[in-house]
Design a protein around this motif. Structure first.
Motif: not given
Length: 731
Positions: A376-398
């Protein structure tokens, strides 16, 4: 006609894989599931009657008589005893130790089922606290433990844990009328006003509730919901239905820290306090909860791993929250999986079991693919909240400074400025994982383990996180007298760095070091939930089930820790860890951001996680497991042995290897014995042997042959050995 009394088959809490025969004690025959006091060698033990026999192989040698029956009726039902037998057989563990696990400590010690509690109540504060502090500091300390407890007082077991000699200290205060010691039947009943029915369910939640509620008999349901999707609300609706039908509910959670939070939420919604079972309770408190569940008085029981054995005569629903969490697998002694036993218990009871997680294990996902579990799947957050945005920080450059890159620090500054809250995740406690000489590169190592000492700057100590050894921090190198400096980052160092970078902001660290004091975890979580804490720094303790309304940014400091792990579960665990902690961000109106620091941004793992989420990583991992033949496409057991001399541990498992090979099972692979990755721990050398088979029956047939062999073998007695079926950690 034979009228001789029956022979009792008794489980005794000793590490021998057998039952023991005794003649019945005087009086009525003790029922199966009741306790008896029996002679065992030169001592007396409390055992549990498993059944009767008409004869015994020891009868001719003077079968001993049980000294006394301790219960008028059975404490454990036939169903409870069947679960104990199954656990003993499946995990190849002595049945006496399994039976003991089903009882709280007070009952194992032979104490009465009716729990009596002692509480110390503060009647009036001292007239002059400052004077008392100087003249009688121990009395002042005791009064400090009782401050703000009101008429409820404090259980004496809790006081004794902090102040073992408290009774001597309390005597004068009782005489002066400052304290009173109350004795009575322990109780934890607390009715509360019931609030409304809860929020409106979305269509996915409604389908999940309807599917489970329609089940007649056993059904295993995997509630696979993204973080914040409202799995707990689904639980509550089904709990309410089950209670309305007059049945009991068992809810298992992975961590003690989650238990009070969940209990409060259930209490608020259901109008009564659930019984709770976890290791931070006193013996009398655990006995109260156990007795209420066993009698049927406790309609809802919330507990950690060991609660799976608690008798519940009217059990109608079992819920395992965060089923993926490795805390459900016991790692010492009886190495059982509470999640798997919960499924077994539900199946034997013919009731539904719900396994909830945002990151289901591959074993559970394979059951879904095979059709034995319902997905059984619940693919969306309750109350209309959006999923977080995932981003990478390249430690070779920073490149990071003390673990934190400039993009992450800038993001923290921005989110705090917008009124948000930040969480920094690093699954490594302490100040630094290594102390190294800046001159000759000598590293401070544990003298009892093959491991490095961790720097704990706040305590000015080096600590081994494997054996607990502690010593002062070395200021100069013992090899060349050079300067020793900490290398790497732990949560303590991050806390210090963040406090310096963001003065005026409240930084709260949540890990097992900072949360040792009673009530510390509740206080810290309340600060996090209310928004009083601006920046949270912590380990896995922060990633499980918590809801922080103001949290908008999550920073994962050392994401590469699990990227190149030697265990075949490394990818699965890393993805679970990241998705779980990322799920704390943006659960309200503001969308969350997750920054992942990595030195390997081109690695396929990151591409798959960011593009397809946990489901994508899990699909890849399942395909890889199938190609390589690792679980869940095979079944494994790990035999471990340890001894002060490596040769003793090795010889023990050589006996096991030879015996397993001699069985001639074509479907059985025997790997080892080899040194464990941490070959020496707490002064003992450790060796391991892996048994693997695509046929579960073949694996268990081999283990059933090996256990009695090792118990009787002289060389095996020179080592401590164990059998771990379905291990979650191989290395």
């Amino acid at each position: 006609m034979n009228t001789s009394p029956k022979i009792l088959r008794v489980a005794v809490n000793v590490p021998l894989a057998r039952e023991f025969d005794y003649r019945p004690p005087p009086g009525p025959l003790p029922a199966p599931g009741s306790r008896v006091r029996v002679p065992f060698g030169r001592r007396t033990e409390t055992g549990i009657v498993l059944g009767y026999a008409d004869s015994s192989e020891f009868s001719g040698r003077g079968l001993k008589q049980a000294a006394a029956a301790l219960d008028e009726g059975p404490l454990l039902s036939a169903e409870d005893l069947a679960l104990i037998r199954f656990t003993s057989d499946y995990y190849h563990h002595p049945i006496g130790e399994v039976a003991a696990s089903a009882l709280p400590a007070a009952l194992r010690q032979g104490k009465a089922l009716e729990a009596k509690s002692e509480r110390v109540v503060l009647l009036r504060p001292p007239a002059d606290p400052d004077t008392l502090e100087k003249r009688a500091p121990r009395q002042a300390e005791l009064l400090g433990l009782l401050a703000d407890t009101g008429t409820a007082g404090v259980d004496v077991d809790r006081i004794a844990a902090v102040m073992p000699t408290w009774r001597r200290v309390a005597a004068a205060l009782v005489d002066r009328g400052v304290l009173r010691i109350e004795t009575g039947a322990a109780s934890d009943v607390c009715d509360s006003p019931r609030v409304g029915p809860g929020p409106q369910l979305n269509s996915d939640q409604e389908r999940a509730v309807a599917s489970i509620a329609a089940t007649d008999g056993f059904g295993a349901f995997v509630l696979d919901g993204v973080t914040g999707s409202g799995k707990t609300e689904v639980y509550l609706r089904l709990i309410d239905r089950t209670l309305a039908a007059g049945r009991q509910v068992l809810v298992l959670v992975p961590e003690i820290g989650l238990t009070p939070q969940l209990v409060r939420r259930f209490e608020k919604r259901l109008g009564f306090r659930p019984a709770a079972m976890h290791s931070s309770l006193t013996d009398s408190e655990r006995l109260v909860a156990w007795r209420r569940a066993q009698s049927g008085a406790a309609r809802l029981l919330v507990g950690t791993r060991s609660a799976v054995f608690t008798p519940m005569p009217d059990l109608g629903l079992v819920i395992v929250d965060e089923e993926h969490d490795h805390s459900f697998k016991q790692q010492e002694g009886l190495r059982y999986s509470a999640r798997d036993l919960a499924v077994v218990r539900a199946k034997r009871r013919s009731i539904p079991v719900i396994l909830g997680s945002a990151t289901p294990t591959l074993e559970v996902l394979k059951h879904c693919a095979d059709g034995s579990y319902t997905h059984l799947t619940l693919p969306e957050r309750a109350g209309g909240a959006e999923p977080p945005v995932l981003r990478l920080v390249d430690l070779n450059r920073q490149p990071p400074e003390e673990g934190l890159s400039e993009p992450l620090l800038a993001a923290i500054d921005r989110h705090l400025g917008d009124g948000g809250q930040a969480l920094l995740f690093l699954n490594r406690r302490g100040f630094a994982p290594t102390l190294i000489c800046s001159n000759c590169a000598h590293i401070a190592e544990c003298r009892r383990c093959d491991s490095r000492m961790t720097v704990h700057a706040g305590r000015n100590e080096l600590c081994c996180h494997h054996c607990g050894s502690v010593r002062p921090i070395d200021t100069t190198c013992p090899e060349c007298t050079g300067n020793m400096r900490p290398l790497g980052e732990g949560t303590e160092r991050l806390e210090q760095r963040l406090a310096a970078r963001f003065p005026g902001r409240r930084v709260v660290r949540i890990d097992s070091d900072s949360m040792q004091k009673k009530g510390a975890i509740d206080t810290a979580l309340e600060m996090a939930t209310s928004g009083e804490a601006d920046i949270l720094v912590g380990t896995q303790m922060l990633s499980k089930g918590h809801h922080f309304p103001k949290l908008t940014l999550v920073g994962i400091v050392n994401a590469d820790q699990g990227l190149f792990g030697s265990d075949f579960r490394s990818d699965e665990r890393l993805a679970q860890s990241i998705v779980q902690v990322a799920g704390r961000a943006g659960r309200e109106a503001e969308r969350g951001t997750v920054l992942i620091q990595t030195a390997f941004p081109e690695h396929r793992f990151w591409e798959r996680l960011l593009s397809a989420g946990y489901a994508g990583v899990a699909a890849d991992a399942l395909a890889e497991r199938q190609r390589s033949g690792w679980p869940p496409f095979s079944h494994v057991a790990l035999l471990r042995a340890s001894a002060h001399q490596r040769g003793d541990a090795l010889r023990c498992l050589e006996v096991a290897r030879a015996a397993a090979t001699a069985l001639g099972f074509e479907a059985l692979r025997v790997l080892g014995p080899v040194d464990a990755p941490l070959a020496r721990k707490a002064g003992r050398y450790r060796v391991q042997l892996l048994l693997e088979s695509t046929e579960r029956g073949t694996l268990h047939a081999a283990l059933a042959h090996l256990r009695p062999l090792l118990e009787d073998d002289k060389s095996a007695r020179r080592a401590r050995w164990s059998i771990d079926v379905d291990p979650v950690q191989l290395f």
